[in-house]
Design an enzyme around this catalytic site. Sequence first.
Site, mmCIF file in Angstrom:
data_model
loop_
_atom_site.group_PDB
_atom_site.id
_atom_site.type_symbol
_atom_site.label_atom_id
_atom_site.label_comp_id
_atom_site.label_asym_id
_atom_site.label_seq_id
_atom_site.Cartn_x
_atom_site.Cartn_y
_atom_site.Cartn_z
ATOM 1 C CG HIS A 1 -0.251 -0.132 2.524
ATOM 2 N ND1 HIS A 1 0.152 -1.355 3.011
ATOM 3 C CD2 HIS A 1 0.102 0.776 3.456
ATOM 4 C CE1 HIS A 1 0.733 -1.188 4.191
ATOM 5 N NE2 HIS A 1 0.727 0.103 4.483
ATOM 6 C CG HIS B 1 0.954 5.345 4.186
ATOM 7 N ND1 HIS B 1 0.170 5.335 5.309
ATOM 8 C CD2 HIS B 1 1.649 4.176 4.210
ATOM 9 C CE1 HIS B 1 0.364 4.208 5.987
ATOM 10 N NE2 HIS B 1 1.270 3.488 5.337
HETATM 11 P P1 AMP Z 1 1.600 0.461 7.482
HETATM 12 O O1 AMP Z 1 2.116 0.777 8.858
HETATM 13 O O2 AMP Z 1 2.392 1.119 6.383
HETATM 14 O O3 AMP Z 1 1.402 -1.028 7.276
HETATM 15 O O4 AMP Z 1 0.197 1.168 7.402
HETATM 16 C C1 AMP Z 1 -1.008 0.510 7.574
HETATM 17 C C2 AMP Z 1 -2.046 1.597 7.665
HETATM 18 O O5 AMP Z 1 -3.305 0.999 7.489
HETATM 19 C C3 AMP Z 1 -2.073 2.317 9.023
HETATM 20 O O6 AMP Z 1 -1.863 3.709 8.812
HETATM 21 C C4 AMP Z 1 -3.463 2.014 9.555
HETATM 22 O O7 AMP Z 1 -4.048 3.104 10.220
HETATM 23 C C5 AMP Z 1 -4.219 1.676 8.287
HETATM 24 N N1 AMP Z 1 -5.354 0.775 8.468
HETATM 25 C C6 AMP Z 1 -5.359 -0.425 9.105
HETATM 26 N N2 AMP Z 1 -6.585 -0.974 9.043
HETATM 27 C C7 AMP Z 1 -7.350 -0.114 8.338
HETATM 28 C C8 AMP Z 1 -8.724 -0.109 7.943
HETATM 29 N N3 AMP Z 1 -9.557 -1.117 8.264
HETATM 30 N N4 AMP Z 1 -9.189 0.935 7.237
HETATM 31 C C9 AMP Z 1 -8.362 1.961 6.908
HETATM 32 N N5 AMP Z 1 -7.067 2.008 7.242
HETATM 33 C C10 AMP Z 1 -6.562 0.990 7.970
#
Ligand code: AMP
Length: 136
Positions: free
Chosen positions: A99, A101
């Site tokens: 993903h 950001h």
């Molecule tokens: P990472 O630390 O790069 O793996 O980022 C994962 C991101 O996904 C974090 O910023 C979380 O807040 C976000 N996240 C996790 N679960 C969800 C969800 N159900 N809906 C939206 N964002 C999410």
Amino acid sequence: MDDCIFCRIAAGSVPSTKIYEDDTVFAFLDIAPVSDGHTLVVPKSHFEYIHDCPAELLGEVCSRIGRIAGAVQRGVGADGYNVLCNNGRAAGQLVGHLHFHIIPRRSGDGVFDKWLSFKYPPAKAERIAQLIRKAM
Ligand code: AMP
Ligand code: ZN
């Protein structure tokens, strides 16, 4: 990947605040944002790391990021934004589905202020570059 939260969001079986969707990508608001409009862009198919993702698909995903990021910036009236892709636990990756950001930024907001940098001692940069070139 039945147990992957981002696969489930992309498939619509887990609710999210959708920003954009097409055949290749799904974009939605991060549930725990760093700033208003913090958006995640994911490929609809499951890959854990950016280097797992086939080049052609990665190109398709990245080709969407510019348009989405521009809309995020304009939509929330940000001064700029960061595009961030965490790979591996050590890099802060908590969700094992590739993903990107998009993090809207305001001048002086202090996000990412603690960016620890250093200078290479003589010859170390070339040594490291050689290792990386060999691994390509
Ligand atoms: P990472 O630390 O790069 O793996 O980022 C994962 C991101 O996904 C974090 O910023 C979380 O807040 C976000 N996240 C996790 N679960 C969800 C969800 N159900 N809906 C939206 N964002 C999410
Ligand atoms: Zn997944």
